[in-house]
Design a protein around this motif. Structure first.
Motif: not given
Ligand SMILES: Nc1nc2c(c(=O)[nH]1)N[C@H]1C(S)=C(S)[C@@H](COP(=O)(O)OP(=O)(O)OC[C@H]3O[C@@H](n4cnc5c(=O)[nH]c(N)nc54)[C@H](O)[C@@H]3O)O[C@H]1N2
Ligand SMILES: Nc1nc2c(c(=O)[nH]1)N[C@H]1C(S)=C(S)[C@@H](COP(=O)(O)OP(=O)(O)OC[C@H]3O[C@@H](n4cnc5c(=O)[nH]c(N)nc54)[C@H](O)[C@@H]3O)O[C@H]1N2
Ligand code: SF4
Ligand SMILES: [Mo]
Length: 740
Positions: A173-176, A194-205, A346-347, A384-386
């Motif tokens: 999830r590319n929140l930024a 908090a510790i924040v980890v991003a799983i993504d094939p791309r190094f996003t912002p 966060l899926l 992403i939907f509430i």
């Protein structure tokens, strides 16, 4: 000078309030409009540039009728009377020959306004037409299906609750970039430790602002989740009490047919460890979660044991081989996630844009269930939907007047409905708020094979998009500065009023004006005899307590009003899950038939081992860009100053193998299409993966388009579950250098 509050309505999920400053009938400035909580008082470059969009010289001013071949670019201006009379006559004629449902009214996400996005539905209902389902054709519904299976409902924690997490996994999830204004809540959490980890094939912002970036092979996320589960289960890091009470973990599964073992009253049974006998799971204080049992000669095992057996096939070494994520990284991620509370996942949409994307959401939710992170503030596995936002309004009253209901066409069947007449023939299409050619699957096929079968194509648009170019009529519509509407968000719980700020550009009309006028010409005027304001009041007057006291008058005074819900909104806080069993169903009985009762990992359609993957070895991502909400903003001068052209992100390894250097022109190609584009060689994308942001127009490429490479295959497993989703990123391509 006057200042009017309106809302920025493109589909970027943020719906910022805007204050428009007007002088002499023209807007000369926009600024963020206030919210009761100042963290929501916000704007981005696209919102600022919305003025450039409003007054863009290419904005459509008058109705256009095609004056040459489709797509030839030859048009004549006609009056609204001429356009609507002819469209009315042709719709009647097509309906009389092929049935009314052969006319499809396709709306997507051009505007979040309730009237802008639902009026075509209302017209379709009273006319008897079809409406393709949106979530599926836009490629956002795989995850929803998985979430609905596991939790019974598609929902999310309110983003402000992210700030209460101590560990966050941003799973693709590319929140930024895609929730840029909500990313502050992640940063708030991080400031608090908090510790924040991003799983993504791309190094996003986004990854740049996390504690850890974990690149992964595209479409392999379910395998990663299974590897994590293996660690959590083997190291006994799971929340036994939560699993026993709130999930199907203790339910005995019959080894023979995979169904739950039930008593004569239909109650699922669990093995009671206290007395060594089976009993109704709900009454069993200390149920077995592991082991195998025989009940009246029937072999069975708790669902948790079944999950453990599946996860056991993915010890970190094996999961590493499948995902490309090192085994020690998997082990540590699993341990940190399971031992830091509360922890949120966060899926994203990114990791569900594959052929079996529903499995990824089920796997993520299963991890949250294993660790007891559901229904707690700072926890959850969020989509992403509430949910409550969209359930509160009287959509049914608006969309189905007098109980008349359009024919709902599964989104991905739109293509076969035109090509093959299945499940029924579609012979005309009207696009509102939908840049279909630019944003949907395989446009080359659409233009070559499908559109020629349509007797009438209408586009209600603000600009001459690639879709409008293919239409027979293009009708100019208003923007959020030119009409009244109600606007809801996907990411927050505020209702806002979009208020008309200035007179429409040229002869532009709002969608509700267009369809009201047309309905009058077709003898359907009685369904459109209310003013926009009356329609909006009715939508608000649903009787839902969440909307009690929220009126148009109050909205006019206060601007943004939050639904009547405690803060922060935490779904399932009462641990009531609206699934068939009332529990978290990481094991789904219904899916035994397709051998997906558990979140098994399935390879992408065009992954490395597939026929297409062997021919075209690179996976082509077309992620969402911070510079444009889908196809709406790239061309605006202030945006183009920072992001002037499409760029293909490519790993140095893949570039080296093709003698491609940074800045070179290349051609991306497969059997479906191609595009010519400049390359950005960067280690910020995993080997074997490419990215070219979605939303660029065909005219932004020397030849071809990013969209022409995408496929639109229908997954029969998803049809079995509900509906097929468009697997946008499941797309194999190759690249060759273009020599100057
Ligand atoms: N500025 C801006 N904001 C937007 C939008 C926009 O166009 N512009 N669009 C809005 C809409 S319509 C939507 S649906 C949302 C989408 O919001 P996101 O879900 O954040 O967006 P995506 O770009 O689809 O994908 C997110 C990330 O998934 C990564 N990804 C791709 N494949 C995989 C995979 O196999 N595994 C993992 N773990 N990650 C993968 C991509 O590299 C990408 O960085 O954003 C909304 N917000
Ligand atoms: N390759 C690739 N393709 C994708 C995606 C991807 O990740 N990769 N993401 C997909 C996703 S998640 C989504 S949600 C879709 C979005 O796809 P679309 O919903 O088609 O996206 P937009 O670019 O916003 O196009 C909507 C059009 O509506 C028009 N419009 C704006 N306001 C109004 C209005 O009030 N009335 C009318 N009638 N028209 C209006 C705009 O001018 C614009 O041309 O794209 C999908 N396509
Ligand atoms: S484009 Fe999105 S983030 Fe930017 S101002 Fe508009 S609503 Fe806000
Ligand atoms: Mo989307």
């Amino acid at each position: 000078m006057t200042i009017v509050r309106t809302v920025c309505t493109p589909n970027c999920c943020n719906t910022c309030g805007l204050l428009a400053h007007v002088e002499g009938g023209r807007i000369n400035r926009v600024e963020p409009a206030p919210f009761p909580d100042t963290r929501y008082t916000r704007i981005c470059l696209k919102g600022l540039a919305s003025l450039e969009r409003q007054y863009h010289p290419e904005r459509l001013k008058r109705p256009l009728r095609r004056a040459g071949e489709r797509g030839s670019g030859r048009w004549e201006e006609v009056t609204w009377d001429v356009a609507l009379d002819d469209i009315a006559a042709r719709l009647k004629d097509i309906a009389s020959r092929h049935g009314a449902r052969s006319v499809a009214f396709a709306t997507l996400t051009g505007s979040y306004g309730l009237l802008a996005s639902n009026t075509a539905n209302r017209f379709a209902s009273v006319f008897g037409g079809s409406v393709p389902t949106r979530g599926t054709i836009m490629g956002d519904n795989g995850g929803n299906m998985g979430m609905a299976l596991a939790l019974g409902r598609v929902t999310a924690h309110e983003p402000e609750d992210w700030a209460n997490s101590r560990f966050l996994i941003l799973w693709g999830r590319n929140l930024a970039e895609t929730y840029m204004n909500d990313f502050r809540f992640v940063l708030e959490a991080r400031e608090k430790g908090a510790i924040v980890v991003a799983i993504d094939p791309r190094f996003t912002p986004t990854c740049a602002q996390c504690d850890q970036w974990i690149p992964i092979r595209p479409g392999a996320d379910t395998a990663l989740a299974l590897g994590m589960m293996q660690v959590v289960i083997q190291d006994r890091l799971y929340d036994r009490a939560f699993l026993a009470r709130h999930t199907v973990a203790p339910f005995l599964v019959r080894t023979g047919d995979g169904h739950f073992l039930r008593d004569s009253a239909g109650q699922p049974l669990a093995w009671d460890l206290a007395n060594g006998r089976p009993g109704p799971a709900g009454d069993t204080g200390d149920p077995a979660l592991t082991g195998t049992y025989a009940v009246d000669g029937i072999a069975c095992a708790p669902a948790f044991q079944k999950l453990a057996d599946l996860a056991n096939g993915y010890p970190p070494d094996r999961a590493a081989a499948v995902t490309g994520v090192p085994a020690d990284v998997i082990r540590r991620l699993a341990c940190d996630y399971a031992t830091t509370r509360p922890a949120a996942i966060l899926l994203s949409q990114g990791a569900q844009r594959y052929f079996h994307g529903h499995q990824f959401f089920r796997a993520g939710i299963t991890l949250a269930a294993l660790t007891g992170n559901l229904g707690v503030s700072g926890g959850g596995a969020s989509s992403i939907f509430i949910w409550p936002m969209h359930s509160a309004f009287d959509y049914a009253g608006f969309n189905y007047p007098d109980g008349k209901r359009y024919a709902s066409l599964p989104g991905m069947m739109f293509y076969e409905a035109i090509a093959e007449g299945k499940p029924w023939p579609v012979r005309a299409a009207w696009f509102t708020g939908y840049n279909f050619i630019n944003q949907a699957a395989d446009p080359n096929r659409t233009i070559r094979e499908l559109f020629p079968k349509l007797e009438l194509i209408v586009a209600s648009e603000q600009f001459m998009t690639a879709t409008a170019e293919q239409a027979d009529y293009v009708l100019p519509v208003t923007t959020f500065f030119e009409s009244d509407d109600l606007v809801l968000a996907y990411d927050n719980l505020y209702v806002q009023l979009q208020q008309k700020v200035v007179e429409p550009w040229g002869e532009a009309r709002s969608d509700i004006e267009v369809f009201s006028d047309l309905a009058g010409r077709m003898g359907l005027g009685r369904y459109f005899d209310r003013t926009p304001e009356q329609f909006l009041s009715a939508l608000l007057n649903s009787g839902d307590p969440l909307l009690e006291g929220i009126t148009l008058e109050r909205l006019r005074r206060e601007g943004a009003i939050r639904l009547n819900l405690p803060r922060p909104y935490v779904p399932f806080a009462d641990k009531a899950f609206p699934t068939p069993t009332g529990r978290v169903e990481f094991y789904s009985e219904r899916l035994v038939e397709i051998e997906q009762e558990l979140p098994v990992h399935l390879e992408p359609l065009e992954g490395p081992g597939s026929a297409q993957g062997k021919k075209y070895p690179l996976t082509f991502l077309t992620a969402h860009s911070r510079f444009s909400a889908n196809s709406q903003h790239f061309a605006l001068p202030h945006v183009a100053a920072l992001c002037p052209e499409p760029l293909l992100e490519m790993n140095p390894e893949d570039a080296g193998a093709r003698a491609v250097r940074d800045g070179d022109e290349v051609e991306v190609f497969n059997d479906r299409g191609h595009c010519r584009v400049k390359v950005r060689v960067t280690p910020g994308i995993a080997p074997g993966v490419l990215n070219l942001h979605q939303g660029w127009w065909p005219r932004d490429f020397a030849t071809g388009s990013q969209q022409s490479l995408t496929q639109g295959a229908v997954n029969p497993d998803q049809v079995f579950i509900g509906e097929a989703n468009w697997a946008i990123f499941d797309c194999a391509v190759d690249v060759r250098r273009v020599w100057p």
